[in-house]
Design a protein around this motif. Structure first.
Motif, short mmCIF file in Angstrom:
data_model
loop_
_atom_site.label_atom_id
_atom_site.label_comp_id
_atom_site.label_asym_id
_atom_site.label_seq_id
_atom_site.Cartn_x
_atom_site.Cartn_y
_atom_site.Cartn_z
N GLU A 719 32.33 47.85 120.93
CA GLU A 719 32.82 48.49 119.69
C GLU A 719 32.87 47.48 118.54
O GLU A 719 32.48 47.78 117.41
N ALA A 720 33.34 46.28 118.84
CA ALA A 720 33.42 45.25 117.79
C ALA A 720 32.04 44.87 117.29
O ALA A 720 31.81 44.73 116.08
N PHE A 721 31.09 44.67 118.20
CA PHE A 721 29.75 44.28 117.79
C PHE A 721 29.07 45.41 116.99
O PHE A 721 28.34 45.14 116.03
N GLU A 722 29.32 46.63 117.40
CA GLU A 722 28.72 47.75 116.67
C GLU A 722 29.28 47.82 115.25
O GLU A 722 28.54 48.06 114.30
N ALA A 723 30.57 47.56 115.11
CA ALA A 723 31.18 47.59 113.78
C ALA A 723 30.62 46.48 112.89
O ALA A 723 30.54 46.62 111.67
N MET A 724 30.22 45.35 113.49
CA MET A 724 29.65 44.23 112.73
C MET A 724 28.14 44.34 112.60
O MET A 724 27.52 43.47 111.98
N ASP A 725 27.54 45.39 113.18
CA ASP A 725 26.09 45.55 113.19
C ASP A 725 25.41 44.34 113.81
O ASP A 725 24.36 43.90 113.36
N ALA A 726 26.04 43.78 114.85
CA ALA A 726 25.47 42.65 115.58
C ALA A 726 24.69 43.20 116.76
O ALA A 726 25.23 43.38 117.86
N GLN A 727 23.41 43.51 116.55
CA GLN A 727 22.64 44.27 117.52
C GLN A 727 22.38 43.48 118.80
O GLN A 727 22.40 44.05 119.90
N ALA A 728 22.12 42.20 118.70
CA ALA A 728 21.87 41.40 119.91
C ALA A 728 23.11 41.40 120.80
O ALA A 728 23.03 41.63 122.01
N GLU A 729 24.25 41.10 120.19
CA GLU A 729 25.49 41.08 120.95
C GLU A 729 25.84 42.47 121.48
O GLU A 729 26.35 42.60 122.61
N LEU A 730 25.57 43.50 120.69
CA LEU A 730 25.82 44.87 121.13
C LEU A 730 24.97 45.20 122.35
O LEU A 730 25.45 45.81 123.32
N ALA A 731 23.70 44.80 122.32
CA ALA A 731 22.82 45.06 123.45
C ALA A 731 23.34 44.38 124.72
O ALA A 731 23.34 44.97 125.80
N ALA A 732 23.78 43.13 124.59
CA ALA A 732 24.29 42.42 125.76
C ALA A 732 25.55 43.07 126.32
O ALA A 732 25.70 43.23 127.53
N ALA A 733 26.47 43.46 125.42
CA ALA A 733 27.72 44.08 125.87
C ALA A 733 27.46 45.42 126.53
O ALA A 733 28.02 45.74 127.58
N LEU A 734 26.61 46.24 125.91
CA LEU A 734 26.31 47.56 126.48
C LEU A 734 25.56 47.44 127.81
O LEU A 734 25.79 48.22 128.74
N GLY A 735 24.65 46.46 127.90
CA GLY A 735 23.93 46.25 129.15
C GLY A 735 24.89 45.90 130.29
O GLY A 735 24.78 46.44 131.39
N SER A 736 25.82 45.00 130.01
CA SER A 736 26.81 44.64 131.03
C SER A 736 27.70 45.82 131.37
O SER A 736 28.01 46.08 132.54
N LEU A 737 28.14 46.55 130.36
CA LEU A 737 29.01 47.70 130.59
C LEU A 737 28.29 48.74 131.44
O LEU A 737 28.88 49.35 132.35
N THR A 738 27.01 48.95 131.15
CA THR A 738 26.21 49.92 131.93
C THR A 738 26.20 49.54 133.40
O THR A 738 26.51 50.36 134.28
N TYR A 739 25.82 48.31 133.66
CA TYR A 739 25.62 47.89 135.04
C TYR A 739 26.93 47.87 135.82
O TYR A 739 27.03 48.41 136.94
N TYR A 740 27.97 47.27 135.24
CA TYR A 740 29.21 47.09 136.00
C TYR A 740 29.99 48.40 136.14
O TYR A 740 30.74 48.57 137.09
N THR A 741 29.80 49.31 135.21
CA THR A 741 30.41 50.63 135.40
C THR A 741 29.81 51.32 136.61
O THR A 741 30.52 51.93 137.43
N MET A 742 28.49 51.22 136.76
CA MET A 742 27.85 51.81 137.93
C MET A 742 28.29 51.10 139.21
O MET A 742 28.52 51.74 140.24
N VAL A 743 28.42 49.76 139.14
CA VAL A 743 28.87 49.02 140.33
C VAL A 743 30.24 49.50 140.78
O VAL A 743 30.48 49.72 141.97
#
Length: 944
Positions: A719-743
């Motif tokens: 959410e913080a990265f999206e608010a700052m339009d920090a796309q690289a950081e947003l991609a990393a955070a969402l990728g981790s969230l995706t994987y670990y939520t499934m785990v």
């Protein structure tokens, strides 16, 4: 104009490569005596004794003859003259490159024994007629030559050149028939050259020789070598011996009885542990190092050395010390486990079947020492500490007492010089008594007198006789130390004085010469030489990269820190900025091998120009060694930056160094540094740095297990990265969230993955684009949308291969492809992808990656109908995960163990394994592994 002096053979002097005639007789004796003590004061009395080789005529005539000899020698040398007059004597002033003896010792210290041995041109000083020189000095030189020769031969044997040196060793044993080390090397060389019969005949020859000449048997080492040869245990190469000991203690006096006690106790069976304790300033560390050097021959596999900083108020964490020792023992970085117990076990395993001495200097307490102890016979431990450490099982304590009066006088005289000490023997004795025989106090008193040659000895003795002010005169713990260090510091050239002050910014820590240079803005090597010569900086040996290290004494560091606080704040800040910038540049180059994978792109930095690029690359060539050597200074630099609110510098240093060093610090310390950086960044308004640090903080915590709390923190980061339009950081955070939520939940997160892919594409960062595609493909495969999953994963792999991406990135993609193929029953694709992933991680020597890929390969083997092979692989991976403290990997490996065991029909074992695993790994948050364990357990119970 170049001048060269040679004593390693006939005495020679060269001026611009042309020989200079040295007067025969006393002229040669004089020059040789001075050259054997380069840059050191030699008294008139000693020179007179040497020149006459016995009782000289009248004192007046002897002194006049000496003066005449000096004059003639200077005239003969002409432009090559380096003989200087000093009060009461003379010295020969030479640079290290002008005297072959200094070059020889420097090469030996650097480990280049072959080059050192080549400097010898024949018997030392063969053309100098002097009974005293050839009785007192030449034997010591010859001992140094033979020691270097032995080490050179050891290196030749290590490189596999046994057959090339057999003839040389036969000749050496003829020249030195009672030197057993040459016989051992001869036997080894003959055996490795396929000449076993001659090797055994050599042992019989030396056995007979020792019995006839000395009436003794061969040494235990030679007998053990003979037995090893008989058993065929000496192969083509041997593990290289390691010596981390600092240089042998100079100016050491007395304590012969205590040295014998140490040797006796360390010869006990089992793993003897000797603790040397005593009052502060009594010389525990100096004695420990002296004893360790004397014991080197007893521990042929090497000597490890670690400073534990127990007296500093900030003792070293044994977790960090173990990491340092494991690297010194050639353990690869990726194989260093996490956690105290795992590292301690790995350390004990490395020392098994070795004969090594572990030296632990300045231990804080028993808890710090216990994890650093070997576990097998043949090793021994020598510890210095202010405490007796009676809680260490089996430890034997020895008290290091103050020196007696005679030894105290000898120590003080060695600091002052015999001539000056002889001017007032009563005053010297009074100073020794007032100092209570404490070596540190005696050295302080001696240093004060040496720094002020005009100060009468009786003056200091008189002040010390006043008990009300004695501690003021000798204290080393407060600002009164200025009276001791001040004269030495003030005598420094301006640039060396600056270097000394600036080292106070770093405190009592080991540094390389380039650190000194950048802090002072000068030539680091030259500045270090000046400080070492002034006894204001100590040489502490070579680090694991082979770079010399230096250290301020703890009290000198306090003094330097006081001096630097008096400097202009802006000037000092600029010096520290330059140091941090250079350290950051060196770390960036050293850490290049660990970039890639899922990491966020590093914020670019402008490279430091404080050193040439070639020099920076040389320093960083051994990336692991450089980072480990500088890890204390890196952490201190990070903390300094945070105190000064240099948040960007701190973040850049953390991001680069922790690509590698996070496995060397304790888990809690890594979390703490991330937290400190995060809070400093928030306080300074640098939100992007703060949230990046928080994301890294979560990533560290999640290695111990996935929880709802950590998933919520990942969502906050996104959410913080999206608010700052920090796309690289947003991609990393969402990728981790995706994987670990499934785990954690076992449910695919396609929507989250698609958001991550959008951010990854928008970021323009290739590795984030592929990592987010990887997560999307994984989610689609979990939803059984295999065609879509295959297309997405193949796209990611094609991008990575085309960009020649790092192997770890490609290996992770192949692993996910294998998982998808396995789920849809495409076993050929699963086998191919999993095998290639395992090959890549094996080439990287990535222990953690190898364990994950081995687990997956075992799953594929099980699906292919080979449960025996699957069980072997899964158990191997489980062992690796347990060693690393990687609980998430361990639960996956144990699930395969249970499934393979079930397929083999061992139902009782399945019940035991699965029941224990479901209890032990309940907190790892891996829903898939837990479900597989439950299914295996239920099936085993049904069939049993």
């Amino acid at each position: 104009m170049s001048v060269e002096f040679r004593v390693l053979g006939p005495l020679e002097v060269l001026l611009d490569s042309e020989p200079v005639s040295v007067p025969a007789g006393r002229g040669r004796v004089l020059l040789a005596t001075l050259l054997l003590r380069p840059n050191q004061f030699v008294s008139v009395d000693e020179l007179v004794e040497r020149l006459w080789d016995g009782e000289p005529p009248t004192v007046d005539r002897a002194h006049k003859t000496l003066q005449t000899t000096v004059l003639r020698l200077r005239q003969a040398l002409g432009a090559a003259n380096r003989v200087r007059t000093t009060p009461g004597g003379y010295l020969c002033e030479v640079r290290p490159d002008e005297l072959d003896l200094l070059r020889f010792r420097a090469l030996v210290k650097a480990g280049d024994f072959a080059s050192a041995a080549e400097l010898w041109r024949g018997p030392a000083l063969a053309n100098v007629v002097s009974d005293a020189l050839h009785r007192d000095d030449v034997p010591r030189l010859e001992a140094e030559r033979l020691d270097a020769l032995e080490r050179r031969i050891d290196a030749d044997l290590e490189r596999g050149g046994a057959s090339d040196i057999v003839a040389e060793l036969i000749e050496l044993t003829r020249e030195h028939p009672l030197r057993e080390r040459f016989w051992a090397q001869r036997m080894t060389a003959l055996y490795r050259s396929g000449r076993q019969a001659e090797a055994f005949e050599s042992y019989r020859e030396i056995t007979t020789l020792l019995a006839d000449e000395l009436g003794v048997d061969p040494s235990p080492e030679l007998r053990e070598l003979h037995l090893a040869l008989l058993n065929g245990e000496v192969g083509g190469s041997q593990r290289k011996a390691l010596c981390q000991l600092p240089p042998d203690t100079a100016g050491f006096v007395g304590r012969a009885e205590l040295l014998c006690k140490v040797e006796e106790k360390l010869a006990a069976p089992g793993v003897p542990v000797v603790v040397l304790s005593g009052a502060p300033g009594v010389g525990k560390s100096a004695f420990t190092i002296k004893a360790a050097h004397r014991l080197r021959d007893r521990f042929p596999d090497g000597q490890l050395f670690a400073r534990l900083n127990g007296a500093s108020g900030d003792p070293r964490d044994p977790v960090e010390v173990l990491a340092e020792l494991l690297v010194a023992l050639d353990v690869h970085a990726s194989a260093v486990p996490d956690g105290l117990e795992a590292r301690s076990a790995a350390f004990r395993a490395q020392l098994a079947d070795r004969r090594m001495l572990v030296v632990l200097d300045d231990a804080a307490g028993s808890d710090q020492v216990r994890p650093l102890l070997p576990g097998t016979e043949g090793c021994a431990v020598l510890i210095s500490s202010r405490q007796q450490l009676v809680q260490v099982d089996g430890a034997q304590s020895l008290r290091v007492p103050p020196l007696g009066e005679d030894d105290g006088i000898a120590l003080l005289s060695s600091v002052l010089g015999a001539e000056r000490a002889g001017t007032d023997k009563a005053a010297v004795a009074a100073i020794v008594r007032a100092c209570g025989g404490l070596p540190l106090a005696l050295r302080v008193a001696g240093a004060r007198l040496a720094a002020r040659e005009s100060l009468p000895l009786s003056s200091l003795a008189r002040r010390l006789s006043d008990e009300r002010h004695r501690l003021d005169e000798l204290t080393m713990g407060d600002l009164e130390i200025r009276a001791t260090f001040g004269p030495s510091y003030e005598a420094l050239p301006a640039d060396a004085a600056t270097a000394f002050r600036r080292l106070g910014l770093l405190g009592a820590t080991d540094v390389a010469s380039w650190t000194v240079g950048v802090l002072a803005g000068g030539d680091g090597e030259r500045l270090v030489e000046r400080l070492v010569e002034a006894n204001l900086l100590d040489e502490v040996g070579l680090d694991v990269t082979g770079e010399p290290r230096y250290r301020l004494h703890d009290l000198l560091a306090v003094y330097a820190a006081e001096l630097v606080r008096a400097e202009d704040e802006q000037v000092v800040a600029e010096a520290m900025r330059a140091y941090v910038h250079l350290l950051l540049t060196v770390v960036e180059v050293a850490a290049e091998a660990w970039t890639g994978g899922d990491e966020l792109p590093l914020v670019p930095i402008a490279p430091s120009t404080a050193l040439d690029r070639a020099e920076i690359e040389r320093l960083a060539d051994n990336g692991e060694g450089l980072l480990v050597s500088e890890m204390v200074n890196i952490e201190r630099a990070i903390m300094y930056c945070l105190r000064k609110n240099w948040v960007s510098d701190a973040a850049n240093l953390v991001d680069r160094a922790f690509l590698f060093l996070d496995v060397y610090y304790s888990h809690d310390r890594v979390l703490q540094l991330r937290e400190l950086l995060r809070e400093a960044a928030f306080a300074d308004g640098k939100d992007l740095i703060a949230w990046r640090s928080h994301l890294d903080h979560v990533a560290q915590r999640i290695t111990r297990g996935v929880t709802e709390e950590l998933l919520a923190e990942l969502a906050r980061c996104a959410e913080a990265f999206e608010a700052m339009d920090a796309q690289a950081e947003l991609a990393a955070a969402l990728g981790s969230l995706t994987y670990y939520t499934m785990v954690l939940t076992g449910q695919p997160q396609v929507a989250l993955a698609e958001r991550a892919v959008v951010a990854g594409r928008a970021s323009g960062v290739r590795n984030l684009r592929t990592s987010t595609l990887r997560e999307l493909g994984t989610m689609l495969a979990t939803e059984k949308r295999y065609a879509e999953a295959t297309r997405v994963l193949d796209e990611a792999l094609a991008i990575s291969r085309e960009a020649n991406a790092p192997w770890n990135e490609i290996a992770l993609l192949l692993s996910r492809i294998a998982s998808s193929a396995l789920a849809q029953g495409d076993l050929d694709r699963a086998r191919s992808a999993s095998r290639e992933a395992l090959d890549l991680t094996t080439k990287l020597d990535d222990t953690r990656g190898i364990a994950y890929c081995t687990t997956q390969a075992a799953q594929v083997d099980l699906a292919l109908g080979d449960p025996g092979h699957a069980l072997t692989g899964a158990e191997k991976a489980l062992s690796a995960f347990e060693g690393l403290g990687e609980r998430r990997g361990a639960v996956r490996a144990v699930a395969v163990v249970a499934e393979a065991t079930l397929a083999l029909g061992l139902y009782g074992k399945v019940i035991d394994v699965a029941t224990a695993a479901l209890e032990n790994y309940a907190d790892t948050g891996d829903a898939d592994a837990e479900e597989r364990l439950r299914v295996a357990l239920a099936e085993a119970r049904r069939r049993a």
